[in-house]
Design an enzyme around this catalytic site. Structure first.
Site, PDB file in Angstrom:
ATOM      1  N   GLU A 195      31.190  63.818  60.462  1.00 45.75           N
ATOM      2  CA  GLU A 195      30.603  63.011  59.387  1.00 45.75           C
ATOM      3  C   GLU A 195      30.307  61.567  59.768  1.00 45.75           C
ATOM      4  O   GLU A 195      29.477  60.931  59.131  1.00 45.75           O
ATOM      5  CB  GLU A 195      31.523  63.031  58.158  1.00 45.75           C
ATOM      6  CG  GLU A 195      31.783  64.426  57.609  1.00 45.75           C
ATOM      7  CD  GLU A 195      30.540  65.133  57.104  1.00 45.75           C
ATOM      8  OE1 GLU A 195      29.649  64.462  56.534  1.00 45.75           O
ATOM      9  OE2 GLU A 195      30.450  66.355  57.267  1.00 45.75           O
ATOM     10  N   SER A 199      26.913  70.384  53.355  1.00 50.32           N
ATOM     11  CA  SER A 199      27.164  71.508  54.261  1.00 50.32           C
ATOM     12  C   SER A 199      28.634  71.923  54.307  1.00 50.32           C
ATOM     13  O   SER A 199      28.938  73.061  54.653  1.00 50.32           O
ATOM     14  CB  SER A 199      26.665  71.187  55.674  1.00 50.32           C
ATOM     15  OG  SER A 199      27.338  70.066  56.204  1.00 50.32           O
ATOM     16  N   VAL A 246      40.290  68.076  50.893  1.00 50.69           N
ATOM     17  CA  VAL A 246      39.004  67.585  51.374  1.00 50.69           C
ATOM     18  C   VAL A 246      37.962  68.013  50.342  1.00 50.69           C
ATOM     19  O   VAL A 246      37.951  69.173  49.915  1.00 50.69           O
ATOM     20  CB  VAL A 246      38.651  68.178  52.758  1.00 50.69           C
ATOM     21  CG1 VAL A 246      37.249  67.762  53.189  1.00 50.69           C
ATOM     22  CG2 VAL A 246      39.689  67.782  53.802  1.00 50.69           C
TER      23      VAL A 246
END
Length: 175
Positions: free
Chosen positions: A87, A14, A9
């Site tokens: 997300e 953030s 990932v």
């Protein structure tokens, strides 16, 4: 990606300081063809529809150094569900598989989230002073927008990087 194989990932906002999922390995990495931009008007995490904040998106052009996380294949389903819930709240991002270059060598494919320039929340290029004014007054489900921006800059500096535009925004926030 998926199955029993570990997967990666790529985080650039953030997710750099607050991934929110378990991982096996964390390494800085560079994504070519996109840059980190405070270009998304946040209606949920760092603002509201009435007073949107600003959060990062991966926008076209340049390159971006962020954090890559290697996640155990057995956790694929749970981590992807978590990332999608985090997300894709308003679908301003598009999930993508991208090739990233890990610091220290090697390339891997990773899941990341790229801004959708056609989405109403896409803010485009914003002047630093205007961005600071927006950030100062915004607060969402995940906290104050100022906290998001200052945490991001702290982590970008911890990676040994500079972001002159974001540093200008932060200077305006201190006034």
């Amino acid at each position: 990606m998926g199955g029993n194989d570990d997967f990666w990932v790529f985080g650039y906002g953030s997710l750099v300081w607050n991934p929110g999922f378990d991982y096996l390995e964390r390494r800085s990495a560079r994504l070519a063809g996109f840059h980190r931009s405070l270009c998304v008007r946040s209606h949920v995490h760092r603002g509201t529809p009435e007073r949107p904040g600003l959060v990062f998106g991966l926008d076209r052009g340049g390159s971006c150094v962020g954090m890559a996380y290697r996640v155990a294949g057995r956790d694929h389903e749970a981590v992807m569900a978590y990332l999608r819930a985090r997300e894709l709240v308003t679908h301003v991002y598009r999930e993508r598989a991208v090739s990233i270059r890990l610091t220290g060598g090697g390339s891997v494919h990773a899941v990341t989230y790229v801004v959708d320039r056609g989405h109403p929340q896409y803010g485009g290029k914003i002047a630093a002073e205007d961005a600071a004014r927006i950030v100062m007054t915004a607060h969402g489900r995940s906290g104050p927008n100022v906290e998001y921006v200052t945490n991001a800059l702290t982590e970008i500096h911890a990676l040994g990087l500079r972001d002159p535009w974001l540093e200008t925004v932060a200077a305006h926030l201190k006034r």
